[in-house]
Enzyme design. Structure first.
Site, short mmCIF file in Angstrom:
data_model
loop_
_atom_site.label_atom_id
_atom_site.label_comp_id
_atom_site.label_asym_id
_atom_site.label_seq_id
_atom_site.Cartn_x
_atom_site.Cartn_y
_atom_site.Cartn_z
N HIS A 167 0.84 -1.20 0.24
CA HIS A 167 -0.10 -0.09 -0.10
C HIS A 167 1.15 0.97 -0.29
O HIS A 167 0.63 2.38 0.05
CB HIS A 167 -0.98 0.06 1.25
N LYS B 230 -8.87 13.47 5.70
CA LYS B 230 -7.83 11.96 5.70
C LYS B 230 -7.62 12.38 6.65
O LYS B 230 -6.88 13.26 7.30
CB LYS B 230 -7.96 12.59 4.11
N ARG B 231 -6.13 10.67 7.02
CA ARG B 231 -5.22 11.52 8.55
C ARG B 231 -4.33 12.44 7.84
O ARG B 231 -4.31 12.60 6.42
CB ARG B 231 -4.54 9.54 7.66
N LYS C 69 1.08 13.91 2.65
CA LYS C 69 -1.08 14.03 2.04
C LYS C 69 -0.91 15.57 2.20
O LYS C 69 -1.88 16.58 1.31
CB LYS C 69 -1.59 13.48 3.15
N THR D 240 -8.52 7.02 -1.25
CA THR D 240 -9.97 7.01 -1.40
C THR D 240 -10.84 7.75 -1.24
O THR D 240 -11.80 7.41 -1.40
CB THR D 240 -9.88 4.93 -0.52
N LYS E 282 -14.97 8.28 -2.98
CA LYS E 282 -15.76 8.80 -2.80
C LYS E 282 -16.14 10.20 -2.72
O LYS E 282 -17.60 10.60 -2.55
CB LYS E 282 -15.69 8.89 -0.46
O1 RUG Z 1 -1.37 5.76 2.08
C1 RUG Z 1 -2.19 4.33 1.88
C2 RUG Z 1 -3.75 5.09 0.49
O2 RUG Z 1 -2.86 5.90 -0.57
C3 RUG Z 1 -4.73 3.95 -0.12
O3 RUG Z 1 -5.72 4.33 -0.34
C4 RUG Z 1 -4.49 2.64 1.52
C5 RUG Z 1 -5.53 1.76 0.93
O4 RUG Z 1 -4.94 0.95 0.08
O5 RUG Z 1 -3.40 2.28 2.28
C6 RUG Z 1 -2.96 3.77 2.63
N1 RUG Z 1 -1.97 3.16 3.79
C7 RUG Z 1 -0.26 2.67 3.21
N2 RUG Z 1 -2.07 2.76 4.61
N3 RUG Z 1 -0.84 2.52 5.31
C8 RUG Z 1 -0.52 2.07 4.50
C9 RUG Z 1 1.23 1.58 5.42
O6 RUG Z 1 1.19 0.73 5.76
#
Ligand code: RUG
Length: 819
Positions: free
Chosen positions: A358, A546-547, A552, A654, A658
């Protein structure tokens, strides 16, 4: 579709009966919380037969099963979603009306299941929804954290973390499955015994253990009688009153086991895209993985005698590296418990496991110190060592003298166990989560692996479920879409393309605008109640939710707000479309600069919102405790979707999808899935700006960016940056935001600064924002573009993503369930 008939009368009686049984009250005396419980139990009664029927059907057909292994499932609330998926919203709303309650208020009584941090956990939840709605046999496997992601309070502008005791009122939907409890062993040592045939046996001794007990949560498919299961594991001491241990004077050991059980599932680690390296986290990982793999193998063995054929019936998807111990754990079970040879076990494991990456960010890639890993999981470590030994041998065979390759691909290197390398080596599939992201994996981060085993690599662009994020979250728009084109989009999102026919129609545009306005009013009320801020529903709602993470770039957004504010102070009559900048974000509890950014956003909000001289042209709102349930309100009300990450850093994103589905236009960089969003909707219906991923990477490689040059040459940017350290937004403590200032500028020439290119992208971002301003004035254009965003969101359904996983990785068969 659905085979059962909803019986209103019976449901009503059941709700009243449940209130009596649970609370010794009549329905008239019940509180909304009590009614929630009563309704949830009544809904559970409806779905329980489907749940049983689904699993009976899976058994009967001996269907291949997916186990989606994930540390996180960000499910949100269950009641509303379950009601939607059993297709009884209207009826249950009526029943509650008749009883004197409002369904929305009752839904609000439920805690979010916040068993996840952000995108990764929510993706897992969307996949479960799609799998059930499409009728595929799948389990989600995770942890029943006692405390989910913290609740966020904003006090004096600062984030304060409050424990999320989500289970305190009990969870009406869950079912404890005592009969599937498993034993999980930690620590101790491994004794090797050689039997008469010369075969070695590996026996773990002096270990500590816990009992893993699964709780099943129903995952209700949309109108198809299918109910899948999210299996979350709780930990219990093996024997609470281990009198035997007391007798032997092993008091400490008994207490330690009890403590281990208590701590292991206590809390979700609140990090997103960042690996903290804590021992307890590795314990959590092995705990739920060992339990899940044992369960999967046990289930298989109940029907089949030959474990060599496990891959015909079972596939494990590793959601990020967090579940990677599944690879050596399955090896352990096959070799140590089932008597497999190494090669036979490896052949099975590497046909059962698939890995999703991811992120490309180094700080998120898990690496465990050997000392910790081998102490906690001594047998698993031995297996990893052997996997590594054999793999390195193979690398050297293929690339004679290629020690650089050995270095980059070794699983154990430099005193560390590298989980991504283990995941790639032990899986038959490795996928990224958006096209650009997968290309970066292939060309850079996992380049050597791609060179050696290109067939493993594939892309699966993320998706989201339209059932939660449009049908449930935006009822008005959902009804409107259905009124225009029928309801096929609910199970087949690309169908929504038909809406494009209406995008240019003036009357449709007007209807669309009215819906957006109603949704904005709903959010305005929420903001007034929760933030006490008055917001103009006619202003442009500019949303970044978002986080909170530096990549970001919430910072770029708020610096730009500060800049706009300066312009307005200089010229209060400046012609601009009034805007409400809406932020929602949690920061990891230990992420200092992220938390300071939240304080900055709130401080800027305080100054701007209370300055009458700018005539309300800008408002800034920070929505406390951003989570799945309030996200639905925000998406529905958004005009503009901020997707402004430093190009190359966002795996997919994501919230971009949305927001698009809810008719917001994207302002964004060419990063993650934004690239594909633009491909679908057309660049002319979005506001794209800034450096490309290639430019960012080149700039990093050449090290030729000096933000101080921008500071020196751009007086507007300089003014904004100086306001970070001159008390403009923190009069009592002008130094408050010094760390943010320092993160942006080379204060000492050796420091790296602005590693996320905020300043470098600032002017391009500003220009894009002025294009937004101009475009928004043209009501017809904006409405048309917004409708086209909805109409072109078809690709981003998680149904499509899951279909690709099924066709290309999981190879599952669809199952029909009739009652
Ligand atoms: O930061 C990513 C996002 O870009 C992505 O959309 C999401 C789902 O695939 O996963 C997020 N992410 C990546 N969350 N944790 C990580 C690394 O552990």
């Amino acid at each position: 579709m659905s085979g059962y008939q909803f019986n209103k009368k019976q449901f009503k009686q059941e709700v009243a009966g449940n209130v009596k049984k649970l609370y010794r009250r009549t329905i008239e005396e019940a509180s909304p919380k009590q009614v929630f419980q009563a309704v949830a139990y009544a809904v559970k009664d409806v779905i329980i037969d489907e749940w049983i029927a689904t699993h009976r059907e899976y058994e009967k057909q001996d269907a291949k099963t997916l186990y989606y292994l994930s540390m996180e499932f960000l499910m949100g609330r269950a009641l509303g979603n379950n009601i939607i998926n059993i297709r009884a919203v209207k009826e249950i709303r009526e029943v509650l009306d008749e009883l004197g309650f409002d369904l929305n208020v009752i839904e609000d009584q439920e805690s979010d299941y916040a068993l996840g941090n952000g995108g990764l956990g929510r993706l897992a939840a969307c996949f479960l929804d799609s799998l059930a709605s499409m009728g595929y046999p799948a389990y989600g496997c995770g942890i029943r954290y006692k405390y989910g992601l913290f609740k966020q309070k904003i006090e004096n502008g600062y984030q304060v973390e409050i424990p999320d005791n989500w289970l305190k009122d009990g969870n009406p939907f869950e079912v404890r499955r005592e009969e599937y409890a498993a034993l999980i062993k930690f620590g101790g040592n491994v004794r090797v015994e050689c039997d008469s045939s010369g075969r070695n046996h590996f026996i773990q001794e002096n270990y500590q253990s816990v009992r893993a007990v699964p709780y099943d949560l129903p995952v209700v498919g949309y109108g198809n009688n299918v109910v899948n299961t999210l299996m979350v594991w709780d930990a219990e001491p093996v024997d609470t009153f281990n009198l035997d241990a007391f007798d032997k004077g092993e008091y400490n050991n008994a207490v330690e086991q009890e403590n281990l059980a208590k701590t292991i599932v206590e809390v979700l680690y609140p990090n997103d895209n960042h690996y903290a390296g804590k021992e307890l986290r590795l314990k959590q990982q092995y705990f739920f993985i060992s339990a899940s793999i044992q369960r999967a193998v046990g289930k298989y063995k109940a029907k089949h005698s030959d474990l060599h054929k496990l891959p015909d019936k079972v596939v494990f998807q590793l959601n990020d590296t967090h579940p990677t111990v599944a690879i050596p754990e399955l090896m352990r079970i096959l070799i140590d418990e089932e008597g497999f040879s190494w090669d036979d076990a490896w052949a099975v494991v590497t046909k059962c496991c698939a890995y999703t990456n991811h992120t490309v960010m180094a700080e998120a890639l898990e690496k465990w110190p050997i000392e910790l890993f081998s102490r906690l999981l001594p047998r698993i470590y031995q297996i990893v060592e052997e996997i590594n030994r054999r793999f390195v041998e193979e690398v050297r065979r293929i690339y004679p003298g290629g020690e650089d390759k050995v270095r980059s691909m070794s699983i154990i290197y430099d005193g560390q166990v590298k989980m991504a390398n283990l995941a790639v080596v032990g899986s038959f599939s490795v996928n990224g989560v958006a096209a650009l992201h997968t290309e970066i994996l292939k060309k850079r981060v996992l380049k050597d692996f791609y060179g050696m085993m290109p067939w493993k690599f594939n892309n699966k662009t993320n998706g989201i479920t339209q059932r939660r994020f449009l049908l449930h979250g935006n009822e008005l728009l959902a009804d409107w879409v259905t009124g225009k084109i029928g309801d096929e989009w609910i199970t087949d999102l690309p169908y929504i393309k038909k809406l494009a026919l209406f995008a240019g129609d003036e009357k449709c545009q007007q209807e669309f605008r009215n819906i957006k306005y109603q949704n904005k009013l709903r959010l305005v009320r929420y903001i007034k109640e929760n933030n006490g801020i008055d917001v103009d529903p006619r202003s442009l709602f500019d949303v970044q939710v978002k986080r909170l993470h530096e990549y970001k770039r919430q910072l770029l957004n708020i610096l730009h707000v500060m800049y706009l504010y300066n312009m307005l102070k200089d010229d209060p009559d400046m012609d601009m479309v009034p805007r409400t900048f809406i932020f929602g974000a949690k920061a990891a509890a230990g992420y200092r600069i992220a938390k300071l950014t939240i304080k900055l956003i709130n401080s800027v909000a305080d100054v701007i919102n209370n300055d009458p001289s700018i005539k309300g042209k800008i408002k800034v709102v920070f929505i406390e405790d951003y989570r799945v349930s309030n996200a639905e309100l925000i998406y529905a009300a958004a005009d503009l979707s901020e997707q402004i990450s430093t190009a190359s850093r966002e795996g997919s994103g994501t919230s971009n999808m949305k927001l698009m589905l809810n008719g917001a236009l994207t302002i964004g960089t060419m990063d993650g899935a934004n690239v594909e969003i633009v491909e679908e909707v057309g660049r002319e219906n979005a506001f794209i700006f800034g450096m490309s991923a290639d430019e960012v990477i080149a700039c990093e490689t050449n090290n030729d960016y000096n933000p101080m040059d921008i500071f020196n040459n751009d007086q507007d940017i300089r003014r904004v940056l100086m306001q970070l350290i001159n008390g403009s937004y923190a009069p009592e403590n002008p130094e408050l935001f010094r760390d943010i200032y320092n993160s942006l500028l080379n204060t000492r020439s050796t420091d790296k600064a602005d590693t996320y290119f905020n300043l470098k992208d600032f002017r391009a971002y500003d220009e894009a924002q002025w294009q937004v301003d101009k475009a928004y004035r043209d009501e017809a254009w904006w409405a048309e573009a917004a409708i086209l965003n909805v109409a072109n969101s078809g690709k981003f359904s998680s149904d499509r993503t899951v279909r690709q996983y099924i066709d290309e990785i999981w190879h599952l068969d669809k199952v029909e369930v009739s009652l």
